[in-house]
Enzyme design. Structure first.
Site, PDB file in Angstrom:
ATOM      1  N   GLY A 100      -9.764   8.773 -17.169  1.00 27.86           N
ATOM      2  CA  GLY A 100      -9.494   8.092 -15.819  1.00 27.86           C
ATOM      3  C   GLY A 100      -9.173   9.084 -14.670  1.00 27.86           C
ATOM      4  O   GLY A 100      -9.091  10.370 -14.953  1.00 27.86           O
ATOM      5  N   GLY A 102      -6.336  10.306 -11.845  1.00 29.94           N
ATOM      6  CA  GLY A 102      -5.198  10.391 -11.382  1.00 29.94           C
ATOM      7  C   GLY A 102      -4.918  10.358  -9.803  1.00 29.94           C
ATOM      8  O   GLY A 102      -6.110  10.274  -9.242  1.00 29.94           O
ATOM      9  N   PHE A 104      -4.463  12.932  -7.592  1.00 32.32           N
ATOM     10  CA  PHE A 104      -5.078  14.078  -7.176  1.00 32.32           C
ATOM     11  C   PHE A 104      -5.572  14.812  -8.599  1.00 32.32           C
ATOM     12  O   PHE A 104      -5.826  15.864  -8.151  1.00 32.32           O
ATOM     13  CB  PHE A 104      -3.864  14.925  -6.515  1.00 32.32           C
ATOM     14  CG  PHE A 104      -3.370  14.433  -5.489  1.00 32.32           C
ATOM     15  CD1 PHE A 104      -3.844  14.462  -4.121  1.00 32.32           C
ATOM     16  CD2 PHE A 104      -2.219  13.682  -5.498  1.00 32.32           C
ATOM     17  CE1 PHE A 104      -3.328  13.740  -3.022  1.00 32.32           C
ATOM     18  CE2 PHE A 104      -1.362  12.996  -4.505  1.00 32.32           C
ATOM     19  CZ  PHE A 104      -2.099  13.038  -3.264  1.00 32.32           C
ATOM     20  N   VAL A 107      -7.384  12.249 -15.568  1.00 29.40           N
ATOM     21  CA  VAL A 107      -6.620  12.170 -16.610  1.00 29.40           C
ATOM     22  C   VAL A 107      -7.308  12.253 -17.840  1.00 29.40           C
ATOM     23  O   VAL A 107      -8.377  11.727 -18.168  1.00 29.40           O
ATOM     24  CB  VAL A 107      -5.937  10.631 -16.583  1.00 29.40           C
ATOM     25  CG1 VAL A 107      -4.863  10.390 -17.783  1.00 29.40           C
ATOM     26  CG2 VAL A 107      -5.359  10.111 -15.279  1.00 29.40           C
ATOM     27  N   LYS A 121      -2.392  14.040 -17.287  1.00 32.05           N
ATOM     28  CA  LYS A 121      -2.882  14.093 -15.825  1.00 32.05           C
ATOM     29  C   LYS A 121      -2.804  15.541 -15.362  1.00 32.05           C
ATOM     30  O   LYS A 121      -1.716  16.099 -14.974  1.00 32.05           O
ATOM     31  CB  LYS A 121      -1.988  13.284 -14.857  1.00 32.05           C
ATOM     32  CG  LYS A 121      -2.659  13.096 -13.549  1.00 32.05           C
ATOM     33  CD  LYS A 121      -1.926  11.941 -12.674  1.00 32.05           C
ATOM     34  CE  LYS A 121      -0.508  12.030 -12.556  1.00 32.05           C
ATOM     35  NZ  LYS A 121      -0.131  11.140 -11.790  1.00 32.05           N
ATOM     36  N   ASP A 221       3.432   2.211  -4.071  1.00 27.06           N
ATOM     37  CA  ASP A 221       2.151   2.184  -4.237  1.00 27.06           C
ATOM     38  C   ASP A 221       1.843   1.070  -5.430  1.00 27.06           C
ATOM     39  O   ASP A 221       0.753   1.585  -6.465  1.00 27.06           O
ATOM     40  CB  ASP A 221       1.343   3.624  -4.847  1.00 27.06           C
ATOM     41  CG  ASP A 221       0.020   3.583  -4.456  1.00 27.06           C
ATOM     42  OD1 ASP A 221      -0.642   2.642  -3.808  1.00 27.06           O
ATOM     43  OD2 ASP A 221      -0.817   4.516  -4.946  1.00 27.06           O
TER      44      ASP A 221
END
Length: 380
Positions: A100, A102, A104, A107, A121, A221
C-alpha cells in the site's frame, strides 16, 4: 544499413530511452496519489466468515502506557532497527512486497529476523530528511503513537532514522484498510454488524485521543483508508502524520488555521481558516459513518434521481435521514433487509448519530465521549 534506416533506429531507441523512465515515474506517482493514508491491500474472507467473528460489542476500555521517544528514553519494547535489517526484511524494498501507500511513501510487508511479520512505511527520500513534510510526519507519528496504546490504535513497533531515510514499523493488519473493503473488488461486502463494530472501534479510539489523555490529540485525517482491520475485524486507527497535540483541553481550537485533511471528510470550518478542534475530528467521523452505510465515497457526487443533477454526497445523505428515508441510502450490496427489522432500526439510529456529527456548526456536534455512548446504546 542505409543511412535513413540507421537514423530511424536511433530515433526509436532514443524515444524508448526517454519515454520508458517517464512511464515508470508516472505509474509510481499514480500509485502514490491514490491515498494519503495507510491504504493496505486486504486479505479477503467470505462475508459469512466475517460475520462469524464479529460479535456486536462495545470496544474494550483498557488503556495502557507505551514508550516515549522524547521522555526518559526509548522503551525496550520499541524496536530500533537498522536500514540494513529493514532492507533485508523487505527483500531490498522489492516492489513485490508493496502492500500500500503511506502519506509520503510506500508500505511494505516485511519479516523481521525473529520471524515477526510487520508493515514498514518508508518515507520517500525527497520528503524524509530535514524540515520537509515527511520528516514532520515521522516525528508526529513517534510523538503521538510513541506515547499511546489503545486497542483501537494501530500499534507502532519500531523505527529507523539513517541518513535521509525515515522508516516506521507497524503491526501487520492482514485485513487491510476499510477503504478497500468498502470500495475494493472483494468477493463479498462487509455485513452490517461488521460496519457497526468498526465504527464503534474508531469512535473509541478518538474518544481516547480527545478525552482519555492530557493534553488531547487531534488526528485531523479521519477517513476510510486510515482505518485498518485486524483478523477479528477490530478497527485500528492509523496514520498520525497530521496529528497534533492540543493545549487547553478538548474544546480548544488554537492550532494552525492551515487546512489539513482529505477532501470530502474535512469539517467546513477548516476550509474557511478557523482553527482545528476536536469537533473537526467528530465531523470527519460522521462523514465516515455515512460512507460506511452508503458505500459511496464522500468526495464523489451523487445523482439524486435518474437524469437529475449531481449533488454533494453528504448533503444528499443528510437530507434523506432528516426526511425519514434513511434506509433508501443504504448500500444495496449489504442487503440490510435480510438482517431483520431490528437491524434496520439500528441503522437508522446510527445514521442519526452521523447526522449530528456532521452539523455545520461545531457547537452543535457532540463530543466523542457522547458519540461512543450513543453508538454503544444503539438498539441491538
Amino acid at each position: 544499413m542505409d543511412v535513413p534506416v540507421k537514423a530511424l533506429v536511433v530515433a526509436v531507441a532514443g524515444f524508448a530511452a526517454i519515454s520508458f523512465p517517464c512511464m515508470v515515474i508516472a505509474f509510481l506517482c499514480s500509485r502514490r496519489s491514490k491515498s494519503r493514508g495507510l491504504f493496505l491491500k486486504p486479505h479477503w474472507p467470505s462475508a459469512a466468515a466475517a460475520a462469524e467473528v464479529l460479535p456486536v460489542t462495545a470496544p474494550s476500555e483498557h488503556v495502557s502506557s507505551s514508550w516515549s521517544l522524547y521522555g526518559s528514553g526509548v522503551d525496550s519494547s520499541l524496536k530500533m532497527l537498522s536500514l540494513d535489517d529493514l532492507a533485508a526484511a523487505t527483500g531490498g524494498f522489492s516492489p513485490d512486497n508493496i502492500i500500500g501507500d503511506g502519506s509520503f511513501g510506500f508500505v511494505y510487508r516485511a519479516v523481521l529476523p525473529d520471524n515477526t511479520a510487520v508493515a514498514v512505511k518508508r518515507l520517500s527520500a525527497d520528503h524524509a530528511a530535514g524540515l520537509g513534510a515527511g520528516n514532520r510526519e515521522f516525528r508526529a507519528e513517534l510523538e503521538v503513537l510513541g506515547k499511546l496504546s489503545h486497542p483501537n490504535l494501530a500499534r507502532l513497533l519500531g523505527y529507523c532514522a539513517a541518513g535521509s531515510d525515515r522508516l516506521l514499523v507497524y503491526e501487520l493488519l492482514e485485513r487491510g484498510s476499510l477503504d478497500a473493503w468498502l470500495h475494493g473488488d472483494g468477493p463479498d461486502p462487509l455485513p452490517w454488524p461488521a460496519r457497526l463494530r468498526i465504527a464503534r472501534g474508531v469512535a473509541a479510539a478518538l474518544a481516547f485521543l480527545h478525552h482519555g489523555r492530557d493534553p488531547p490529540v487531534l488526528h485531523r485525517d479521519i477517513k476510510a483508508s486510515n482505518v485498518l482491520l485486524d483478523e477479528g475485524f477490530e478497527a485500528k486507527l492509523a496514520d498520525f502524520g497530521l496529528a497534533r497535540i492540543v493545549s487547553g483541553g478538548p474544546a480548544a481550537s488554537d492550532l494552525s488555521t492551515q487546512a489539513a485533511g482529505t477532501a470530502g471528510y474535512m469539517a467546513p470550518e477548516l476550509q474557511v481558516g478557523v482553527g482545528a478542534s476536536v469537533k473537526a475530528d467528530v465531523y470527519s467521523l460522521g462523514v465516515l459513518m455515512i460512507e460506511m452505510v452508503t458505500g459511496r465515497r464522500p468526495s464523489w457526487p451523487v445523482k439524486a434521481a435518474v437524469g437529475g443533477k449531481e449533488v454533494d454526497m453528504l448533503k444528499w445523505a443528510r437530507e434523506k435521514v432528516q426526511m425519514g428515508f434513511a434506509l433508501e441510502i443504504a448500500d444495496r450490496r449489504m442487503a440490510i433487509e435480510r438482517e431483520g427489522e431490528e437491524a434496520a432500526e439500528e441503522m437508522e439510529a446510527f445514521l442519526d448519530v452521523a447526522r449530528r456529527c456532521t452539523e455545520e456548526s461545531p457547537k452543535h456536534r457532540p463530543f466523542m465521549e457522547e458519540v461512543v455512548a450513543m453508538l454503544t446504546n444503539l438498539k441491538l
